[in-house]
Design an enzyme around this catalytic site. Structure first.
Site, PDB file in Angstrom:
ATOM      1  N   LYS A 178      13.395  27.502   9.676  1.00  0.00           N
ATOM      2  CA  LYS A 178      13.158  26.720   8.461  1.00  0.00           C
ATOM      3  C   LYS A 178      11.664  26.523   8.192  1.00  0.00           C
ATOM      4  O   LYS A 178      11.268  26.225   7.058  1.00  0.00           O
ATOM      5  CB  LYS A 178      13.854  25.367   8.537  1.00  0.00           C
ATOM      6  CG  LYS A 178      13.318  24.401   9.563  1.00  0.00           C
ATOM      7  CD  LYS A 178      14.109  23.102   9.566  1.00  0.00           C
ATOM      8  CE  LYS A 178      13.589  22.109  10.601  1.00  0.00           C
ATOM      9  NZ  LYS A 178      12.197  21.701  10.351  1.00  0.00           N
ATOM     10  N   ASP A 179      10.809  26.686   9.219  1.00  0.00           N
ATOM     11  CA  ASP A 179       9.366  26.549   9.050  1.00  0.00           C
ATOM     12  C   ASP A 179       8.698  27.852   8.635  1.00  0.00           C
ATOM     13  O   ASP A 179       7.519  27.851   8.267  1.00  0.00           O
ATOM     14  CB  ASP A 179       8.712  26.078  10.351  1.00  0.00           C
ATOM     15  CG  ASP A 179       9.134  24.679  10.757  1.00  0.00           C
ATOM     16  OD1 ASP A 179       9.468  23.882   9.858  1.00  0.00           O
ATOM     17  OD2 ASP A 179       9.125  24.389  11.970  1.00  0.00           O
ATOM     18  N   ARG A 225      12.997  17.783   0.435  1.00  0.00           N
ATOM     19  CA  ARG A 225      14.405  18.171   0.284  1.00  0.00           C
ATOM     20  C   ARG A 225      15.315  16.997   0.608  1.00  0.00           C
ATOM     21  O   ARG A 225      16.253  16.686  -0.140  1.00  0.00           O
ATOM     22  CB  ARG A 225      14.728  19.355   1.213  1.00  0.00           C
ATOM     23  CG  ARG A 225      16.218  19.706   1.288  1.00  0.00           C
ATOM     24  CD  ARG A 225      16.471  20.740   2.385  1.00  0.00           C
ATOM     25  NE  ARG A 225      16.110  20.257   3.710  1.00  0.00           N
ATOM     26  CZ  ARG A 225      16.896  19.538   4.492  1.00  0.00           C
ATOM     27  NH1 ARG A 225      18.117  19.194   4.089  1.00  0.00           N
ATOM     28  NH2 ARG A 225      16.492  19.153   5.691  1.00  0.00           N
ATOM     29  N   ARG A 226      15.047  16.343   1.723  1.00  0.00           N
ATOM     30  CA  ARG A 226      15.866  15.191   2.106  1.00  0.00           C
ATOM     31  C   ARG A 226      15.637  14.024   1.158  1.00  0.00           C
ATOM     32  O   ARG A 226      16.587  13.361   0.726  1.00  0.00           O
ATOM     33  CB  ARG A 226      15.535  14.770   3.542  1.00  0.00           C
ATOM     34  CG  ARG A 226      15.980  15.764   4.609  1.00  0.00           C
ATOM     35  CD  ARG A 226      15.380  15.401   5.940  1.00  0.00           C
ATOM     36  NE  ARG A 226      15.858  16.257   7.027  1.00  0.00           N
ATOM     37  CZ  ARG A 226      15.226  16.411   8.191  1.00  0.00           C
ATOM     38  NH1 ARG A 226      14.089  15.766   8.410  1.00  0.00           N
ATOM     39  NH2 ARG A 226      15.717  17.196   9.134  1.00  0.00           N
ATOM     40  N   ARG A 238       5.738  11.137  10.679  1.00  0.00           N
ATOM     41  CA  ARG A 238       5.283  12.334  11.398  1.00  0.00           C
ATOM     42  C   ARG A 238       5.383  12.085  12.887  1.00  0.00           C
ATOM     43  O   ARG A 238       5.588  10.970  13.341  1.00  0.00           O
ATOM     44  CB  ARG A 238       3.827  12.680  11.027  1.00  0.00           C
ATOM     45  CG  ARG A 238       3.591  13.119   9.591  1.00  0.00           C
ATOM     46  CD  ARG A 238       4.143  14.514   9.296  1.00  0.00           C
ATOM     47  NE  ARG A 238       3.724  15.472  10.305  1.00  0.00           N
ATOM     48  CZ  ARG A 238       2.525  16.068  10.356  1.00  0.00           C
ATOM     49  NH1 ARG A 238       1.616  15.795   9.442  1.00  0.00           N
ATOM     50  NH2 ARG A 238       2.245  16.953  11.299  1.00  0.00           N
ATOM     51  N   GLY A 239       5.211  13.151  13.670  1.00  0.00           N
ATOM     52  CA  GLY A 239       5.241  13.046  15.121  1.00  0.00           C
ATOM     53  C   GLY A 239       6.433  13.765  15.711  1.00  0.00           C
ATOM     54  O   GLY A 239       7.349  14.189  14.997  1.00  0.00           O
ATOM     55  N   ARG A 296       9.003   9.578  16.776  1.00  0.00           N
ATOM     56  CA  ARG A 296       9.747   9.082  15.608  1.00  0.00           C
ATOM     57  C   ARG A 296      10.818   8.077  16.029  1.00  0.00           C
ATOM     58  O   ARG A 296      11.019   7.058  15.360  1.00  0.00           O
ATOM     59  CB  ARG A 296      10.370  10.252  14.855  1.00  0.00           C
ATOM     60  CG  ARG A 296       9.340  11.217  14.302  1.00  0.00           C
ATOM     61  CD  ARG A 296       9.989  12.267  13.420  1.00  0.00           C
ATOM     62  NE  ARG A 296       9.070  13.364  13.165  1.00  0.00           N
ATOM     63  CZ  ARG A 296       9.182  14.228  12.166  1.00  0.00           C
ATOM     64  NH1 ARG A 296      10.199  14.125  11.327  1.00  0.00           N
ATOM     65  NH2 ARG A 296       8.315  15.207  11.998  1.00  0.00           N
ATOM     66  N   CYS A 326       8.628  26.151   1.907  1.00  0.00           N
ATOM     67  CA  CYS A 326       9.606  25.509   2.787  1.00  0.00           C
ATOM     68  C   CYS A 326       9.616  23.998   2.627  1.00  0.00           C
ATOM     69  O   CYS A 326      10.492  23.328   3.183  1.00  0.00           O
ATOM     70  CB  CYS A 326       9.344  25.895   4.246  1.00  0.00           C
ATOM     71  SG  CYS A 326       7.675  25.577   4.831  1.00  0.00           S
TER      72      CYS A 326
END
Length: 308
Positions: free
Chosen positions: A85-86, A136-137, A154-155, A160, A247
């Site tokens: 996905k990246d 997207r989310r 982030r992280g 997280r 992406c």
């Protein structure tokens, strides 16, 4: 005189999940052949070094892949292992996406604090602070619940989860696959499944690149690839490539094969979730790229390009 055994050098990001993925591929290669040895080559990417700036503001596509790819192109490693996905959908000169192993569970997971009594997405209180940096989310959640507060996060996974448990968020969203790969599936409160949430292009699949002229490694990677996963992600990546969207675009997809029919569902949204375009097309599993391009064409005909 015995010939020296070739070492397959695996370039990988240094995060806990990336290292798990690289070691998983290393084990798969060792199971496939005894003709090679395997070694990891850790690489620091800009996406790993900068843990504060939103990913979509860090140069677009490839923030977790460019530097790993460069190591292979410059022959400091032989293969690069990515979360698919990246990986940008356009071709990279000199590289071949030769390995696509079987996909893990592909949906997104909602993670709640350990003492939460919330049982479902609909049960989230109005104004809940949801941690996710993914457009997207974010857009799909806002399409269903305008009352939610979407916040950047982030992280790595542990970071997280600590931010969630420390009260910085009321819930966070993580990929089911990553949680399961790291043995953290017990933290999954519930899954976000279609039609509420369509996954990212290539979500839960791994992509393994090598130099396009390294036929020995290409043949080896073909042996650990999974035919159905390759068909699905080919359709998904073709859709994103035709859309010319990165992406980090607010696009979700779900590609599934049922016997001799390949079905691709896709959604594209405005960042605030107010405008939504849905397309579903079925086709021949033998022509996944054509199916993906057709889905993208229909999205663009509806006007999705304006938001991508």
């Amino acid at each position: 005189m015995a010939t020296e055994q070739r070492i397959i050098r695996i370039a990988t990001r240094e995060s806990q999940l990336a290292m798990w993925q690289a070691n998983y591929i290393a084990d798969r290669l060792r199971e496939t052949t005894s003709l090679f040895d395997v070694a990891l080559v850790p690489v620091s990417t800009i996406g790993d070094r900068d843990r504060t700036e939103p990913l979509r503001e860090m140069g677009g596509q490839g923030v977790f892949t460019r530097e790993v790819q460069r190591v292979v192109i410059e022959n400091h490693a032989d293969i690069a292992v990515h979360s698919l996905k990246d990986l940008p959908t356009g071709p990279i000169p000199g590289l071949s996406l030769a390995g696509i192993p079987e996909r893990a569970p592909r949906f997104d997971a909602m993670i709640l604090p350990k003492d939460s009594q919330v049982q479902s997405f609909d049960d989230l209180p109005a104004g809940s602070r949801i941690g996710t940096g993914s457009p997207r989310r974010q857009s799909q959640l806002l399409s269903s619940r305008r009352d939610l507060e979407l916040l950047e996060i982030r992280g790595n996974l542990d970071t997280r989860l600590k931010k969630l448990d420390d009260g910085e968020y009321d819930a966070i969203i993580l990929a089911e696959a990553g949680l399961r790969r790291l043995g953290l599936e017990q933290r999954i409160s519930f899954l976000l499944t279609p039609p509420l949430m369509l996954p990212a292009v290539g979500q839960a699949a791994l992509g393994i690149e090598c130099r396009e002229d390294d036929q020995e490694v290409i043949e080896l990677l073909h042996q650990i690839s999974h035919a159905q996963t390759k068909i699905e992600v080919t359709a998904e990546r073709s859709c994103m490539f035709t859309l010319q969207a990165g992406c980090h675009a607010p696009v979700g997809v779900l590609c599934q094969q049922d016997q001799e029919v390949l079905k691709l569902d896709a959604v594209a949204l405005s960042p605030d979730g107010e405008v939504r375009f849905d397309v579903s097309v079925s086709g021949d599993p033998a022509s996944p790229a054509e199916l993906g391009a057709e889905v993208a064409k229909r999205l663009m005909e509806q006007g999705a390009s304006k938001y991508l």
